[in-house]
Design a protein around this motif. Structure first.
Motif, PDB file in Angstrom:
ATOM      1  N   GLY A  62       0.792  -1.228   0.000  1.00 10.79           N
ATOM      2  CA  GLY A  62       0.000   0.000   0.000  1.00 10.79           C
ATOM      3  C   GLY A  62       0.823   1.275   0.000  1.00 10.79           C
ATOM      4  O   GLY A  62       0.283   2.372   0.048  1.00 10.79           O
ATOM      5  N   GLY A  64       2.617   2.204  -2.467  1.00 11.50           N
ATOM      6  CA  GLY A  64       2.554   2.730  -3.834  1.00 11.50           C
ATOM      7  C   GLY A  64       3.623   2.172  -4.757  1.00 11.50           C
ATOM      8  O   GLY A  64       3.916   2.754  -5.798  1.00 11.50           O
ATOM      9  N   LYS A  65       4.180   1.041  -4.410  1.00  8.64           N
ATOM     10  CA  LYS A  65       5.252   0.450  -5.230  1.00  8.64           C
ATOM     11  C   LYS A  65       4.822   0.194  -6.659  1.00  8.64           C
ATOM     12  O   LYS A  65       5.511   0.585  -7.605  1.00  8.64           O
ATOM     13  CB  LYS A  65       5.724  -0.894  -4.624  1.00  8.64           C
ATOM     14  N   THR A  66       3.688  -0.447  -6.816  1.00  7.78           N
ATOM     15  CA  THR A  66       3.250  -0.811  -8.160  1.00  7.78           C
ATOM     16  C   THR A  66       2.887   0.441  -8.966  1.00  7.78           C
ATOM     17  O   THR A  66       3.186   0.533 -10.161  1.00  7.78           O
ATOM     18  CB  THR A  66       2.081  -1.803  -8.092  1.00  7.78           C
ATOM     19  N   THR A  67       2.293   1.421  -8.289  1.00  9.19           N
ATOM     20  CA  THR A  67       1.955   2.675  -8.968  1.00  9.19           C
ATOM     21  C   THR A  67       3.236   3.367  -9.459  1.00  9.19           C
ATOM     22  O   THR A  67       3.294   3.858 -10.589  1.00  9.19           O
ATOM     23  CB  THR A  67       1.180   3.615  -8.008  1.00  9.19           C
ATOM     24  N   ASP A  78      -4.217   3.480 -13.103  1.00 10.71           N
ATOM     25  CA  ASP A  78      -4.318   2.999 -11.731  1.00 10.71           C
ATOM     26  C   ASP A  78      -3.969   1.518 -11.714  1.00 10.71           C
ATOM     27  O   ASP A  78      -3.936   0.864 -12.746  1.00 10.71           O
ATOM     28  CB  ASP A  78      -5.734   3.220 -11.204  1.00 10.71           C
ATOM     29  N   PHE A 153       1.123   9.576   1.931  1.00 11.23           N
ATOM     30  CA  PHE A 153      -0.236   9.980   1.556  1.00 11.23           C
ATOM     31  C   PHE A 153      -1.221   9.107   2.327  1.00 11.23           C
ATOM     32  O   PHE A 153      -0.859   8.041   2.821  1.00 11.23           O
ATOM     33  CB  PHE A 153      -0.463   9.838   0.043  1.00 11.23           C
ATOM     34  N   ASN A 155      -3.856   6.564   2.634  1.00 10.98           N
ATOM     35  CA  ASN A 155      -4.392   5.453   1.857  1.00 10.98           C
ATOM     36  C   ASN A 155      -5.558   4.839   2.635  1.00 10.98           C
ATOM     37  O   ASN A 155      -5.360   4.201   3.660  1.00 10.98           O
ATOM     38  CB  ASN A 155      -3.292   4.408   1.614  1.00 10.98           C
ATOM     39  N   ASN A 245       6.475   8.763  -1.150  1.00 12.53           N
ATOM     40  CA  ASN A 245       5.272   8.888  -1.973  1.00 12.53           C
ATOM     41  C   ASN A 245       4.325   9.881  -1.304  1.00 12.53           C
ATOM     42  O   ASN A 245       3.663   9.581  -0.316  1.00 12.53           O
ATOM     43  CB  ASN A 245       4.630   7.504  -2.129  1.00 12.53           C
ATOM     44  N   LYS A 276       0.813   8.744  -7.784  1.00 13.03           N
ATOM     45  CA  LYS A 276      -0.451   8.838  -8.506  1.00 13.03           C
ATOM     46  C   LYS A 276      -0.361   9.878  -9.617  1.00 13.03           C
ATOM     47  O   LYS A 276      -0.777   9.641 -10.752  1.00 13.03           O
ATOM     48  CB  LYS A 276      -1.561   9.199  -7.520  1.00 13.03           C
TER      49      LYS A 276
END
Ligand SMILES: Nc1nc2c(ncn2[C@@H]2O[C@H](COP(=O)(O)OP(=O)(O)O)[C@@H](O)[C@H]2O)c(=O)[nH]1
Ligand SMILES: [Mg+2]
Length: 399
Positions: A62, A64-67, A78, A153, A155, A245, A276
Motif C-alpha cells: 500500500g 505505492g510500489k506498483t503505482t 491505476d 499519503f 491510503n 510517496n 499517482k
C-alpha cells in the motif's frame, strides 16, 4: 532517531531539461513474469556484457510500489492490488538529453538509450512485524539497487497511520537483519572450525558491524574482500534510494520539504514524488506532459530525475557511439578502460582493440560537427588503458 548509515550521499536536485525527444523513450521491451528467470548474463557478475542493472522497488504493502513502477515504466493508469509473490519487471530507458541532441544532429535510423531493469517486488503488510519471507529476501539479493518506497499519503485501504520514518526505518532494519542472519551463520561455522586467515577476519568484521547495526557499505572493503563476498549478495552492501510517496499537492521537492526534513537522519538520497500524479502524467504524450507540468508548476517529471539518479547511484557512466545508422549510449562501470568499454559493444572489438577515436559529447554538441571538433584539435586517439569518461564519444579501431 537512530542514525542509519547508507551508502550514497544526498543527491543535489537536478534540473531536468525540457525533453525534445525524437521519439518516446518508453517504447522499451517489456517482460512480465513471476519468477527471476530473466537473466541472460552471468548471474553473479553484475557487469557481464548483457546483464542489465536491476533496480528493486521494495516497501510496505500500500505504499505505492506498483503505482511507482508503472509510472516509471511509462505504463500509467491505476493499479489493481498486486497479487502476492508476483514480480513485475520492465526494462526502462534512461533519459539522456545528450542522446536527444546527438540524435537531432545525426538523424540516425536508430536511437538507443541506456537502460536499466525495474522490478516491482512483493511488499510486506504495514505493522505486520512479520518481516519478509525468505523468498522475498532472495529476490532482493538479485538486485543491484534497492528503492524503498515510503508512504506519506493517506491510503484509505491501509489501516495504519502515515509514518514514513518508521516505514523507512523498518525496511532498513529488515535488510540489516537479513544480512545478519547470513553472516552470523557463516561466522559461527568459521569459529567452530577455528578457521584462521582472511576469510575469518573478514566475517568477524562484518559480524561486529552488523551487531552494531551499521551498514556493511560503511566499511571500506578491499576489492579482494568484495570478491569473496560476491556470492553472498549482501543487501547492506547495495546502494539504497528512498522514494517518499507524497500527497498530490506536495508532489515536488520544494513543497514536500517539510515531509522530507524529518527523514534527514537517513543517509540515503530521498526523492519526493506523487506516484499517482506521475502515473497520470505517464499516460499523456510528451507535449501534453510539458503543458501539464507547466500548469501545476513542476519542472520536469520526477520519473526522469529518479531514473537518472538510480543510474548514477549504481556508479554507471555512459559513453556514446554515433553515426547515421545509430546513435547509442553504452553503459560501463565508472573506472572502466577503453578496452573494457569496447567489449561492451562487441567482444571482438575488445580482443582486437587498436585505438579508440575520441571526442567528448560536450565538444561535439558545442562545435556542431566532427570536422569542427577535429579543426579545434579536440579529437584524439586513446589507448587501451584510457579510462572512459561519462559523455565520451568513442569509435573503436580494431584489427
Ligand atoms: N492518493 C494517492 N494514492 C496512491 C498513491 N500511490 C498509490 N496510491 C494508491 O494506493 C493504493 C496502493 O498502491 P499500490 O501501488 O498498489 O501499492 P503497493 O502495494 O505498494 O504496490 C492504490 O489504490 C493506489 O492507487 C499516491 O501517490 N496518492
Ligand atoms: Mg504492488
Amino acid at each position: 532517531m537512530k542514525r542509519k548509515s547508507i551508502r550514497g550521499k544526498r543527491s543535489k536536485k537536478s534540473k531536468v531539461l525540457a525533453p525534445q525527444l525524437p521519439r518516446p523513450y518508453h517504447a522499451a521491451r517489456s517482460t512480465y513474469t513471476d519468477h527471476l528467470g530473466w537473466s541472460r548474463g552471468n548471474e553473479l557478475d553484475p557487469f557481464s556484457k548483457r546483464r542489465l542493472m536491476r533496480v528493486g522497488i521494495i516497501g510496505f504493502a500500500g505504499s505505492g510500489k506498483t503505482t511507482i513502477f508503472n509510472a516509471l515504466a511509462g505504463i500509467g493508469g491505476d493499479v489493481a492490488p498486486g497479487k502476492a509473490g508476483r514480480i513485475n519487471l520492465r526494462e526502462v530507458q534512461v533519459p539522456d538529453a545528450r542522446i536527444d541532441k546527438l540524435s537531432l544532429m545525426y538523424q540516425p535510423k536508430k536511437t538507443i538509450y541506456a537502460s536499466i531493469q525495474l522490478a516491482d517486488l512483493p511488499g510486506q503488510a504495514p505493522g505486520s512485524g512479520g518481516g519478509f519471507d525468505a523468498n522475498s529476501i532472495a529476490k532482493m539479493r538479485e538486485m543491484d539497487l534497492l528503492v524503498i518506497v515510503a508512504r506519506a499519503f493517506d491510503n484509505p485501504y491501509i489501516n495504519a497511520p502515515i509514518d514514513p520514518a518508521s516505514e523507512i526505518g523498518g525496511m532498513l532494519a529488515e535488510l540489516l537483519l537479513a544480512d545478519y542472519t547470513v553472516v552470523e551463520k557463516k561466522v559461527m561455522r568459521l569459529r567452530k572450525e577455528a578457521a584462521k586467515g582472511t576469510e575469518r577476519d573478514l566475517f568477524e568484521q562484518l559480524f561486529a558491524t552488523l551487531e552494531a547495526e551499521q551498514w556493511l557499505s560503511t566499511l571500506e572493503l578491499s576489492e579482494q574482500s568484495l570478491e569473496l563476498l560476491t556470492g553472498f549478495r549482501l543487501l547492506t552492501l547495495k546502494p539504497v534510494l528512498v522514494v517518499l510517496n507524497t500527497p498530490e499537492d506536495k508532489a515536488d521537492h520544494d513543497s514536500a520539504s517539510e515531509l522530507i526534513e524529518p527523514l534527514s537522519s537517513f543517509e540515503a538520497p530521498i526523492f519526493a514524488l506523487s506516484a499517482k500524479l506521475e502515473a497520470e502524467i505517464a499516460e499523456l504524450d510528451p507535449e501534453e506532459q510539458l503543458a501539464f507540468l507547466a500548469e501545476i508548476g513542476i519542472q520536469g517529471t520526477a520519473r526522469d530525475r529518479f531514473i537518472r539518479a538510480a543510474y548514477k547511484s549504481l556508479d554507471l557512466i555512459s559513453f556514446f557511439t554515433v553515426g547515421e545508422d545509430e546513435v547509442r549510449a553504452w553503459t560501463v562501470q565508472r573506472g572502466a578502460n577503453a578496452q573494457t568499454s569496447a567489449g561492451k559493444i562487441h567482444t571482438d572489438l575488445s580482443k582486437r582493440f587498436i585505438r579508440a577515436e575520441h571526442m567528448t559529447c560536450a565538444d561535439l554538441i558545442e562545435l556542431g560537427s566532427e570536422a569542427k571538433v577535429k579543426e579545434a584539435g579536440k579529437f584524439s586517439l586513446k589507448g587501451k588503458e584510457y579510462i572512459t569518461q561519462d559523455g565520451d564519444i568513442l569509435h573503436i579501431r580494431a584489427s
